[in-house]
Design a protein around this motif. Structure first.
Motif: not given
Length: 389
Positions: A185-186, A192, A213-214, A216, A226, A230, A244, A246, A267, A272
């Motif tokens: 996870e972000l 991260l 990928s993470l 969110a 976030a 970030l 990135l 998300l 974001l 991203v």
């Protein structure tokens, strides 16, 4: 026991909806109200797991009822489904602004009613379960917080990358970071840090963009957004935002569509990539008329229309089912599609022909260690770099 609240000024509708709701299972308790004011009075003192309301009511219309309900404590995560005979987009948008999660058209299709209600209940229970498993609040005893932290986070995490293949070119287009087999996870500082540390040397090698990928998640307890957090980490590492990807979970968008859109928009402004993760696709969630119109359920459509993300889904094991879902989702080519959990290579050809852009899953083998990421994307040789300059 799940409490379903039905609000409709017509008694015959309440009777029908109540019987349909009770058919979902034995653990369902139904409360019905002909006056929305009476429903609000009950909801002020009692917990509902799902609310089903009509739009056109003489005392309060559905928009006003939902607005007043959302202003109550702990009402944010309760799914609300509105029933209306009006199919105008303006009405849907107004209802979404009020806090509706999904819609049904009257006269109601009985099977669709049961499927949508069941799915909304499952989504709400999943979000509630995750909230209950979160760390104790700040006022909890320090020892209790420490024990919860240790139970939640293993001392030595098992980090892996699951590759994602571009079905048009056959090249690896990116990878999803996993922690102990689950999507990292972000909000996880360690995740991260590892992802950016892995991306920095790849970017320095002047390769084409590789999207890492993470997940969110919507974190109501975060001290800063976030996007702000970030942006600071990207500035520190020098990694470009578009490296990135998300991923927002459809379950959270159903429960808190406005909040999800706000965070995703921030974001996206940062630069991203955004992906909407549908997970295991259920046609009851997608919408009964998707086969005719290609439209998804209302909160998902709103998110897609506003942000234009890539759409990911878990691929069914059966190739025929995978092809059916892919064709329904890809109708009109309104968004890029990514298939996850692809079990065998034979399915890849079907997915590609149906318009899926990328795929990941067991057909590519086991996820690899972070240290091996650079082996998939070796830096360009000096001569090649000069040709690119």
């Amino acid at each position: 026991m799940s409490n379903i609240v039905i609000v409709d000024d017509r008694s015959i509708n309440r009777t029908i909806y109540a019987k349909l709701a009770q058919s979902i299972g034995p653990e369902i308790e139904v409360r019905d109200f002909g006056n929305p004011t009476d429903a609000l009075a009950w909801l002020a003192l009692n917990r509902a797991d799902l609310i089903i309301t009509d739009h056109d009511m003489p005392q309060l219309d559905g928009d006003e009822f939902i607005t007043r309900f959302r202003a109550m404590p702990r009402a944010e995560t309760v799914p609300v489904m509105m029933i209306t005979v009006n199919d105008q987009r303006v009405l849907r948008l107004r209802a979404l602004e009020s806090g509706a999660n999904d819609f049904l058209h009257s006269p109601v299709d009985h099977c669709e009613f049961v499927m949508r209600a069941r799915n909304l209940l499952k989504l709400a229970h999943a979000v509630e379960a995750r909230a209950e498993s979160a760390e104790p609040p700040p006022e909890a005893a320090p020892v209790a917080r420490l024990d919860a932290h240790r139970a939640k986070r293993p001392a030595a995490a098992n980090w892996r990358f699951a590759p994602r293949l571009d079905l048009m070119t056959g090249r690896v287009a990116g990878a999803q970071l996993l922690r102990d087999g689950l999507a990292a996870e972000l909000a996880d500082a360690d995740a991260l840090r590892l992802l950016l540390a892995s991306a920095a040397p790849l970017q320095a090698g002047r390769r084409g963009t590789i999207r890492l990928s993470l997940a969110a998640r919507l974190d109501g307890d975060a001290q800063e957004s976030a996007a702000v957090a970030l942006a600071k980490r990207l500035a520190e590492t020098g990694v470009a935002p578009h490296w990135l990807d998300l991923r927002f979970d459809a379950a959270e968008i159903f429960v808190a569509p406005q909040r999800a859109e706000e965070e995703a928009r921030a974001l996206k402004t940062l630069g991203v990539g955004l992906t909407l993760n549908l997970g295991a696709v259920n046609l009851g969630i997608l919408g009964h008329d998707i086969g005719k119109t290609g439209r998804l359920a209302a909160p998902i459509e709103q998110f897609i229309d506003a942000l234009r993300p890539t759409v990911a889904f878990s691929c069914p094991v059966s190739p025929s089912e995978a092809l059916k879902i892919t064709r329904l989702l890809g109708r009109g080519a309104r968004f890029p599609l990514v298939a996850g959990e692809v079990a065998n290579a034979a399915t890849l050809t079907l997915l590609r022909r149906a318009g899926v852009c990328e795929a990941q899953g067991a057909c590519f083998g086991a996820p690899f260690a972070a240290r091996d990421l650079s082996n998939l994307f070796p830096p360009l040789e000096t001569a090649a770099l000069k040709r690119l300059a």
